[in-house]
Design an enzyme around this catalytic site. Structure first.
Site, PDB file in Angstrom:
ATOM      1  CG  ASN A 142     179.191  41.667  28.409  1.00  0.00           C
ATOM      2  OD1 ASN A 142     178.517  42.587  28.868  1.00  0.00           O
ATOM      3  ND2 ASN A 142     179.333  41.476  27.109  1.00  0.00           N
TER       4      ASN A 142
ATOM      5  CD  GLU B 124     180.195  44.247  18.019  1.00  0.00           C
ATOM      6  OE1 GLU B 124     180.847  44.915  18.846  1.00  0.00           O
ATOM      7  OE2 GLU B 124     179.082  43.768  18.260  1.00  0.00           O
TER       8      GLU B 124
ATOM      9  NE  ARG C 193     171.487  51.010  21.318  1.00  0.00           N
ATOM     10  CZ  ARG C 193     171.989  49.894  20.837  1.00  0.00           C
ATOM     11  NH1 ARG C 193     171.198  49.057  20.167  1.00  0.00           N
ATOM     12  NH2 ARG C 193     173.253  49.578  21.010  1.00  0.00           N
TER      13      ARG C 193
ATOM     14  CG  ASP D 248     176.967  49.113  19.936  1.00  0.00           C
ATOM     15  OD1 ASP D 248     178.162  49.307  20.214  1.00  0.00           O
ATOM     16  OD2 ASP D 248     176.364  48.057  20.176  1.00  0.00           O
TER      17      ASP D 248
ATOM     18  CD  GLU E  38     183.941  51.311  25.434  1.00  0.00           C
ATOM     19  OE1 GLU E  38     183.556  51.684  26.561  1.00  0.00           O
ATOM     20  OE2 GLU E  38     183.552  50.249  24.905  1.00  0.00           O
TER      21      GLU E  38
ATOM     22  CD  GLU F  37     180.608  40.049  24.412  1.00  0.00           C
ATOM     23  OE1 GLU F  37     180.716  39.324  25.421  1.00  0.00           O
ATOM     24  OE2 GLU F  37     179.634  40.783  24.216  1.00  0.00           O
ATOM     25  NE  ARG F  38     179.602  41.156  19.848  1.00  0.00           N
ATOM     26  CZ  ARG F  38     178.544  40.489  19.415  1.00  0.00           C
ATOM     27  NH1 ARG F  38     178.639  39.689  18.375  1.00  0.00           N
ATOM     28  NH2 ARG F  38     177.390  40.611  20.013  1.00  0.00           N
TER      29      ARG F  38
ATOM     30  NE  ARG G  76     182.014  49.709  28.258  1.00  0.00           N
ATOM     31  CZ  ARG G  76     181.258  49.000  27.441  1.00  0.00           C
ATOM     32  NH1 ARG G  76     180.277  48.262  27.897  1.00  0.00           N
ATOM     33  NH2 ARG G  76     181.452  49.036  26.143  1.00  0.00           N
TER      34      ARG G  76
ATOM     35  CD  GLU H   3     174.502  45.352  25.034  1.00  0.00           C
ATOM     36  OE1 GLU H   3     175.588  44.821  25.297  1.00  0.00           O
ATOM     37  OE2 GLU H   3     174.177  45.738  23.901  1.00  0.00           O
TER      38      GLU H   3
ATOM     39  CE  LYS I 114     177.314  45.585  28.600  1.00  0.00           C
ATOM     40  NZ  LYS I 114     177.540  44.706  27.425  1.00  0.00           N
TER      41      LYS I 114
END
Ligand code: BDP
Length: 689
Positions: free
Chosen positions: A185, A367, A310, A339, A361, A137-138, A299, A266, A262
């Site tokens: 994830n 990304e 947000r 983010d 983090e 991912e990314r 997290r 999301e 996590k």
């Protein structure tokens, strides 16, 4: 005929050996001198330390170097005392780090006098967002080095082990001592025995290099792979399942580091699915790993589809639980409140959670900063963040000091970086991407290091000559290569901010791959806080997100004097202006220009800067091997084109609201907005090499 074949093979092999693919990273010892290493103890780690000295010694020929493990109160954790011929440490890992430090100084020509080097953070961890099918991912540097797809996906080969060993060595050389092997994830399969067997094999390769292995876990695992009806953290069977699982893991990997989670973020499962809290979830897992000395990194990257800004949400969700977490829980907080954008102010959670251990983090993989196409040296961004003053305990309460244990009593201290490592020969996709892996390690070890020093070291180690060389060619190298390339690196992140999101703009990338511009992107029915217009708020009156008391009041989460300073546009740093304020297009900036004109100048300045980087690099040709030279040259061309797209897309889009012309002394747009919008709909997610 045979002869011709063998010469062809010979030429081919020679080319392979000398092809410079960047695989050696910053570890390029050449022609070491003889050295005599004295060490009274023996262990796999100490054997590595000795070998490294023998393979890389560039100090005085025939020196005797003593490696001494001896308790010393002035040396903390894996720190060490270093001198020209002795390394003393409390631990074997400390010896290894001392060896790498000594070799680095020999290669870069830095002075070596007796001194103690202690780490800023005890846990310096890479987070791999690697999926069990080998995708990342990314990730922009190829497939995972740990996982792969296919029927042989769990077979462990010599090639795997060699690569893991090279990876471990590179990490140890910059002090990284932990790896989370899989994506946040997380798949529930991660905790099945067959995958754990592979984790055990990886851990065995990483261990002698002082690296602990950690795993991301899926909160719903008890129900998904444990046959339970629920994953409710307050259910005793669930808690028992995690305890048993922890035991199983520690049987395989006695020095296992712990879990990264996590949860309720999301779409990931979490304790809230059962009406429980983050504290309930984290503490239950913490109890499971506690008997074995494990930690839980929980997290704080959470934001729901509510109307709340947000940038405020993580604080709102986590602050009520301050003081309620077990001492082996660490809340892992992204540097900024949204983010990983090219520039964000620090998250207000830093320093605010005084009774809970908090760890930063960072995102090493680019990304939001141009994937593996853009040249972006990230140390200046991390330095800016770590040195930000939160004022939480009066002036000087920097983010670094809030998290490294110097201010709040805490059992652990840690920092994480989302890795940019993949199977590409050069590991990171872009040769300069390696500098960010390097920089993360160096800053995690010493959070007060300056970006310039890090860049200096990295260039010397990666492209450099040995320090013995004090002749004219070395002077030439310093002046014509080291200096301009270092400056390019130091300027590179600001250039990206300028051509993507200057003056505090953020999150205006296209959702199609997070690479190009997308200030217009807002498909019908899409969550508002996933669309750029929610963040830039451009309208006929002006642009920017009002986070003052007349807007979302995100500023109330920051401490005085920051709150007042940032609340007034006149005293708010211009770098954060549109992060905190919605201002009229003709608002007067410090330069005397209007906001609109200033925006145009920043976008244009970013584009021009990348073109200058191209000039710098082209002039560096005679100092760099062909392979790496061409590779970087091509990527800079792509970056230049991309920068132009960003500038044109953003200015032409915003111009529809400002109705002002782009200052006439600036380069005119090269693209039509329609074309860029159309192009974006066809964009592929990941840069194809
Ligand atoms: C976002 C990434 C997403 C990650 C998420 C996270 O786009 O892929 O899963 O962060 O950090 O920026 O969990």
């Amino acid at each position: 005929m045979k002869k011709i074949y063998s010469s062809v093979i010979l030429i081919f092999l020679t080319l392979c050996i000398y092809a410079e693919d960047g695989h050696q990273l910053w570890l390029r010892n050449s022609s070491p001198k003889p050295v005599n290493v004295v060490c009274l103890k023996n262990s796999p780690t100490l054997t590595i330390a000795k070998q490294e000295l023998q393979n890389g010694w560039m100090g005085e020929m025939g020196t005797s170097v003593n490696l001494v493990i001896k308790a010393d109160k002035a040396i903390r954790g894996d720190g060490f005392r270093i001198s020209k011929n002795t390394i003393q440490a409390n631990t074997e890992n400390g010896i290894l780090y001392g060896v790498y430090e000594l070799l680095r100084r020999q290669q870069t020509g830095e002075a070596i006098q007796e001194e103690i080097c202690n780490p800023s953070y005890d846990r310096r961890i890479l987070n791999h967002w690697d999926n069990l099918d080998g995708s990342i991912e990314r990730g922009y540097a190829g497939q995972s080095i740990f996982w792969r797809k296919g029927s042989d996906s769990l077979t462990i080969t010599e090639t795997d082990k060699n690569l893991w060993q090279e990876y471990a060595r590179a990490n140890a050389s910059v002090g990284i001592n932990g790896s989370v092997l899989n994506n946040v994830n997380a798949s529930q399969l991660m905790l099945t025995n067959e995958y754990l067997q592979r984790v055990k094999a990886i851990a065995e390769v990483l261990r002698p290099y002082g690296i602990k292995t950690y795993l991301s876990v899926r909160f719903s695992s008890p129900a998904q792979i444990g046959g339970l009806k629920t994953s409710d953290p307050l259910n005793p069977e669930v808690a028992q399942w995690w305890k048993d699982k922890a035991k199983e893991i520690y049987n395989l990997i006695p020095d296992f580091g712990g879990f990264l989670v996590k949860a309720n973020s999301e779409g990931q499962p979490g304790p809230q699915d059962f009406g429980r809290t983050h504290a309930d979830g984290a503490n239950m897992l913490a109890d499971a790993v506690k008997p074995f000395g494990g930690i839980v990194m929980w997290r704080a990257f959470v934001y729901s589809a509510s109307d709340e800004d947000r940038a405020k949400q993580a604080y709102l969700e986590f602050m009520p639980f301050d003081g309620q977490f077990r001492d082996n829980v660490i809340i892992q907080v992204k540097n900024g409140p949204i983010d990983f954008q090219p520039r964000e102010p620090f998250s207000p959670l830093f320093g605010a959670m005084k009774k809970t251990t908090v760890m930063p983090e960072l995102q090493i993989t680019q990304e939001y900063l141009g994937h593996s196409v853009h040249l972006a040296f990230l140390a200046p961004m991390w330095e800016e963040f770590l040195q930000s003053d939160t004022y939480q305990n009066g002036p000087g309460t920097t983010v670094a000091r809030c998290t490294d244990g110097s201010i709040f009593p805490q059992k652990y201290s840690a920092i994480a970086g989302v890795a940019n490592i993949g199977l590409d020969a050069n590991w990171c996709g872009h040769h300069f991407g390696q500098s960010n892996w390097y920089a993360f390690g160096r800053l995690a070890w010493n959070s007060s290091m300056k970006s310039e020093q890090i860049a200096d070291e990295w260039i010397k180690l990666t492209f450099g000559k040995t320090t013995d060389n004090k002749d004219d060619s070395a002077i030439d190298w310093n002046l014509s290569f080291l200096s301009p390339v270092k400056q390019m690196m130091l300027d590179s992140r600001e250039a990206i901010v300028d051509f993507m999101m200057p003056l505090g703009l953020h999150h205006i990338f296209s959702a199609n791959g997070h690479y190009g511009p997308g200030p217009w992107w807002a498909p019908k029915g899409m969550r508002k806080d996933w669309t750029p217009p929610y963040y830039h708020q451009a309208d006929s009156l002006g642009i920017g997100f009002d986070r003052t008391s007349s807007g979302s009041n995100n500023l109330s989460q920051y401490k005085e004097p920051l709150r007042s300073e940032y609340s007034d546009p006149a005293t708010c740093p211009e770098a954060y202006l549109l992060w905190f304020h919605h201002l009229p297009w003709d608002y007067k900036m410090k330069s005397g220009r209007t906001l609109w004109d200033e925006l145009c100048y920043h976008y244009d300045g970013g584009v021009q800067q990348v073109r200058r980087f191209q000039q710098v690099w082209d002039q560096a040709e005679r100092f760099v091997d062909r392979d790496r030279f061409v590779h970087v040259q091509r990527r800079l061309r792509d970056q230049s084109l991309n920068a132009l797209e960003w500038k044109d897309a953003c200015l032409l889009h915003f111009q529809q609201f400002s109705r002002k012309s782009i200052p006439y002394n600036l380069e005119r747009p090269m693209y039509n907005l329609d074309y860029l919008i159309e192009k974006d709909t066809k964009r592929v997610g990941v840069y194809q090499h």
